[in-house]
Scaffold this active site. Structure first.
Site, PDB file in Angstrom:
ATOM      1  N   LYS A  13       0.826  -1.218   0.000  1.00  0.00           N
ATOM      2  CA  LYS A  13       0.000   0.000   0.000  1.00  0.00           C
ATOM      3  C   LYS A  13       0.858   1.265   0.000  1.00  0.00           C
ATOM      4  CE  LYS A  13      -1.057  -0.381   4.911  1.00  0.00           C
ATOM      5  NZ  LYS A  13      -0.007   0.484   5.444  1.00  0.00           N
ATOM      6  N   ARG A  88      -6.844   2.088  11.484  1.00  0.00           N
ATOM      7  CA  ARG A  88      -6.376   0.715  11.694  1.00  0.00           C
ATOM      8  C   ARG A  88      -7.183   0.003  12.772  1.00  0.00           C
ATOM      9  NH1 ARG A  88      -0.739   1.734   9.778  1.00  0.00           N
ATOM     10  NH2 ARG A  88       0.322  -0.255   9.567  1.00  0.00           N
ATOM     11  N   ARG A 127      11.900  -5.718   2.230  1.00  0.00           N
ATOM     12  CA  ARG A 127      11.670  -4.288   1.967  1.00  0.00           C
ATOM     13  C   ARG A 127      12.847  -3.437   2.474  1.00  0.00           C
ATOM     14  NH1 ARG A 127       6.062  -1.812   3.671  1.00  0.00           N
ATOM     15  NH2 ARG A 127       6.539  -2.615   5.735  1.00  0.00           N
ATOM     16  N   ARG A 160      13.570  -1.146   7.816  1.00  0.00           N
ATOM     17  CA  ARG A 160      12.856  -0.577   8.962  1.00  0.00           C
ATOM     18  C   ARG A 160      12.997  -1.518  10.150  1.00  0.00           C
ATOM     19  NH1 ARG A 160       6.876   0.907   6.895  1.00  0.00           N
ATOM     20  NH2 ARG A 160       6.392  -0.117   8.851  1.00  0.00           N
ATOM     21  N   ARG A 171       2.865  -7.909  13.855  1.00  0.00           N
ATOM     22  CA  ARG A 171       2.126  -6.928  13.035  1.00  0.00           C
ATOM     23  C   ARG A 171       1.010  -7.606  12.245  1.00  0.00           C
ATOM     24  NH1 ARG A 171       6.459  -4.023   9.658  1.00  0.00           N
ATOM     25  NH2 ARG A 171       4.690  -2.894   8.781  1.00  0.00           N
TER      26      ARG A 171
HETATM   27  P1  AMP Z   1       3.075   1.703   8.497  1.00  0.00           P
HETATM   28  O1  AMP Z   1       4.181   2.524   7.962  1.00  0.00           O
HETATM   29  O2  AMP Z   1       1.722   2.150   8.018  1.00  0.00           O
HETATM   30  O3  AMP Z   1       3.290   0.221   8.303  1.00  0.00           O
HETATM   31  O4  AMP Z   1       3.051   1.947  10.095  1.00  0.00           O
HETATM   32  C1  AMP Z   1       4.167   1.575  10.906  1.00  0.00           C
HETATM   33  C2  AMP Z   1       3.725   1.454  12.348  1.00  0.00           C
HETATM   34  O5  AMP Z   1       3.234   2.717  12.835  1.00  0.00           O
HETATM   35  C3  AMP Z   1       2.588   0.463  12.610  1.00  0.00           C
HETATM   36  O6  AMP Z   1       3.037  -0.885  12.728  1.00  0.00           O
HETATM   37  C4  AMP Z   1       2.031   1.008  13.928  1.00  0.00           C
HETATM   38  O7  AMP Z   1       2.853   0.651  15.018  1.00  0.00           O
HETATM   39  C5  AMP Z   1       2.149   2.528  13.734  1.00  0.00           C
HETATM   40  N1  AMP Z   1       0.920   3.073  13.127  1.00  0.00           N
HETATM   41  C6  AMP Z   1       0.775   3.588  11.866  1.00  0.00           C
HETATM   42  N2  AMP Z   1      -0.495   3.976  11.636  1.00  0.00           N
HETATM   43  C7  AMP Z   1      -1.178   3.688  12.767  1.00  0.00           C
HETATM   44  C8  AMP Z   1      -2.550   3.826  13.155  1.00  0.00           C
HETATM   45  N3  AMP Z   1      -3.485   4.302  12.311  1.00  0.00           N
HETATM   46  N4  AMP Z   1      -2.888   3.432  14.418  1.00  0.00           N
HETATM   47  C9  AMP Z   1      -1.980   2.955  15.271  1.00  0.00           C
HETATM   48  N5  AMP Z   1      -0.688   2.769  14.971  1.00  0.00           N
HETATM   49  C10 AMP Z   1      -0.275   3.124  13.732  1.00  0.00           C
END
Ligand code: AMP
Length: 215
Positions: A13, A88, A127, A160, A171
């Protein structure tokens, strides 16, 4: 256009959100990017967020919802936006409905990038992301032109910390427990557009453009 993009971790995404942002004049709002920026700047919110992100857990709703509420009121969102990684949880989805109601606007569509589970772990552990601009690569499927360097800005590519094999299992569990119900929430609102997330990046993006042409 006011869009959400959803998908399991590793569905691609973030990559597709980058292409959408380049092709359409709408604001790209990635809560993950916002948290990573806050962590890099060592803000108080970033310090709190890091303790959750490092374990693969979600940052608490009250922190995340306020962040998005403020962001959606910024000038660049007036042309439309793409929310990436939010909501989320169902609580976040309900809060988003209330925020949008206050702003007197509605979502046009929720893009769901669908990928079979068996591909996800490989996609995530392979990644690599740019430290400077956040662009995303893969060690096999989407290599940079120069190893370890970003094609767009020349920044250093890193893995990351939350993309390790250990963290990714949590996750994915969190995704199925807390985020999958958000998709069902939007299915009920008849907003979900499924896009198959297999094939190469350009093919997936072509499918997204087709879907966007129909809304
Ligand atoms: P992402 O880059 O979208 O994969 O987000 C990385 C991490 O940030 C996630 O695994 C969560 O720990 C945190 N995170 C991102 N968006 C949210 C959200 N909407 N609610 C809670 N935690 C979030």
């Amino acid at each position: 256009m006011r869009l959400l993009i959803m998908g399991a971790p590793g569905a691609g995404k973030g990559t597709q959100a980058g292409l959408i942002k380049d092709a359409f004049p709408i604001a790209h709002i990635s809560t993950g990017d916002m948290f990573r920026k806050a962590i890099a700047m060592q803000t108080p919110m970033g310090k709190v967020a890091k303790t959750y992100i490092d374990k693969g857990d979600l940052v608490p709703d009250e922190v995340t919802i306020e962040l998005v509420r403020e962001r959606l009121q910024e000038e660049d969102c007036k042309n439309g936006f793409l929310l990436d990684g939010f909501p989320r949880t169902v609580e976040q989805a309900v809060a988003l409905d209330n925020i949008l109601k206050d702003l007197n606007i509605k979502l046009d569509a929720v893009l769901n990038i669908a990928v079979d589970d068996k591909y996800l772990i490989d996609r995530i552990t392979g990644r690599r992301v740019c430290l400077s601009c956040g662009a995303s690569y893969h060690v096999v499927a989407n290599k940079p032109k120069v190893e370890g360097k970003c094609d767009s800005c020349g920044g250093d590519l890193i893995q990351r910390p939350d993309d390790s094999e250990e963290t990714i299992k949590n996750r994915l569990a969190v995704y199925y427990q807390k985020t999958k119900p958000v998709l069902d929430y939007y299915v009920k609102q008849e907003l979900v557009k499924d896009v198959p997330g297999v094939g190469n990046i350009d093919e997936i993006f072509a499918n997204i453009k087709k879907v966007l042409g129909e809304i």
